[in-house]
Design a protein around this motif. Structure first.
Motif, PDB file in Angstrom:
ATOM      1  N   ALA A  43       0.836  -1.204   0.000  1.00 52.38           N
ATOM      2  CA  ALA A  43       0.000   0.000   0.000  1.00 52.38           C
ATOM      3  C   ALA A  43       0.871   1.253   0.000  1.00 52.38           C
ATOM      4  CB  ALA A  43      -0.934  -0.011   1.199  1.00 52.38           C
ATOM      5  N   GLN A  46       2.557   1.571  -3.544  1.00 54.74           N
ATOM      6  CA  GLN A  46       1.592   1.988  -4.562  1.00 54.74           C
ATOM      7  C   GLN A  46       1.123   3.418  -4.326  1.00 54.74           C
ATOM      8  OE1 GLN A  46      -1.583  -0.900  -4.967  1.00 54.74           O
ATOM      9  NE2 GLN A  46      -0.353  -2.102  -6.401  1.00 54.74           N
ATOM     10  N   TRP A  64      -1.030  -6.485  -6.238  1.00 50.06           N
ATOM     11  CA  TRP A  64      -1.716  -7.240  -5.193  1.00 50.06           C
ATOM     12  C   TRP A  64      -1.771  -8.730  -5.509  1.00 50.06           C
ATOM     13  CZ3 TRP A  64      -1.965  -5.332  -0.666  1.00 50.06           C
ATOM     14  CH2 TRP A  64      -2.004  -3.934  -0.505  1.00 50.06           C
ATOM     15  N   SER A 175      -8.084   2.402  -4.301  1.00 53.00           N
ATOM     16  CA  SER A 175      -7.140   2.935  -3.325  1.00 53.00           C
ATOM     17  C   SER A 175      -6.291   1.790  -2.772  1.00 53.00           C
ATOM     18  CB  SER A 175      -7.881   3.609  -2.163  1.00 53.00           C
ATOM     19  OG  SER A 175      -6.989   3.875  -1.085  1.00 53.00           O
ATOM     20  N   PRO A 176      -4.969   1.974  -2.722  1.00 56.21           N
ATOM     21  CA  PRO A 176      -4.127   0.920  -2.143  1.00 56.21           C
ATOM     22  C   PRO A 176      -4.457   0.645  -0.686  1.00 56.21           C
ATOM     23  CG  PRO A 176      -2.852   2.936  -2.522  1.00 56.21           C
ATOM     24  CD  PRO A 176      -4.166   3.120  -3.203  1.00 56.21           C
ATOM     25  N   TRP A 177      -5.004   1.650   0.000  1.00 57.79           N
ATOM     26  CA  TRP A 177      -5.318   1.462   1.420  1.00 57.79           C
ATOM     27  C   TRP A 177      -6.584   0.648   1.624  1.00 57.79           C
ATOM     28  CZ3 TRP A 177      -1.280   2.165   4.109  1.00 57.79           C
ATOM     29  CH2 TRP A 177      -0.330   3.106   3.697  1.00 57.79           C
ATOM     30  N   GLY A 180      -4.693  -2.586   1.519  1.00 51.57           N
ATOM     31  CA  GLY A 180      -3.631  -2.747   2.500  1.00 51.57           C
ATOM     32  C   GLY A 180      -4.102  -2.849   3.933  1.00 51.57           C
TER      33      GLY A 180
END
Length: 204
Positions: A43, A46, A64, A175-177, A180
């Motif tokens: 996360a 990215q 991912w 969103s990477p979060w 993550g």
């Protein structure tokens, strides 16, 4: 079928029944915690390198998927070693049962990714939440043969997946979060549960 083949079939059936009624101690806290760390690291990377993930979904999901592959290898390797130590002659049957329980969720996740990428790329924003829900379903399916606290992690993944779908549904994006944080928390919860169960098992 001869007596020898019948005896072998009976032995396999007994092993399967014993494996189904035995708590699986093959999962290891070290590998699970490492996969949680990988989720946060991915996360962060990215977030720094992909300004708008929705504009580069291929790169976003490739990262991912790579994390998922590495995680499966790490968890699988530790699972084999721990199963040999904790389950001895039942190790193979226990490993087969664990993989069999998670396989439908994994296959469904791969199928959803391919279908959305091919036929509904505008809906790819749903994939992180859907993957988390599928992990939840896999854990719920395997819960009878895993340590009792596994249900906590399963519930987390379900709630997190629904929350991601609701939050990102108002303004569909990637969103990477959203990948993550849920996976890091979920894997660390699993690691804590397995570590506690392993301590109890070793004490006995």
């Amino acid at each position: 079928m001869g007596d020898y083949e019948r005896a072998l079939a009976d032995i396999d059936d007994i092993r399967s029944r014993m494996a189904a009624s035995t708590v699986f101690h093959g999962l290891g806290p070290a590998a699970l915690a490492t996969t949680g760390g990988l989720a946060i690291a991915t996360a962060l990377v990215q977030g720094a390198l992909i300004a708008v993930p929705a504009e580069r979904p291929g790169l976003f999901f490739a990262g991912w998927i790579a994390v998922a592959v590495v995680s499966v290898v790490l968890v699988g390797a530790e699972m084999v070693v721990r199963s040999r130590r904790h389950h001895a002659g039942l190790a193979d049957a226990m490993i087969f049962q664990a993989v069999h329980q998670f396989l439908p969720a994994g296959a469904a996740g791969a199928a959803l990714a391919l279908i959305l990428a091919r036929f509904a790329p505008d809906a790819l924003w749903m994939l992180p939440g859907l993957w988390q829900i599928l992990v939840s379903l896999g854990l719920f399916a395997a819960a009878p043969s895993l340590p009792r606290g596994t249900l906590i992690a399963a519930a987390w993944y379900f709630v997190a997946g629904c929350a991601v779908l609701m939050l990102e549904g108002s303004a569909p994006t990637l969103s990477p979060w959203s990948m993550g944080v849920p996976f890091a928390v979920g894997q660390l919860l699993l690691a804590a549960v397995v570590r506690h169960a392993s301590g109890d098992h070793d004490a006995r």
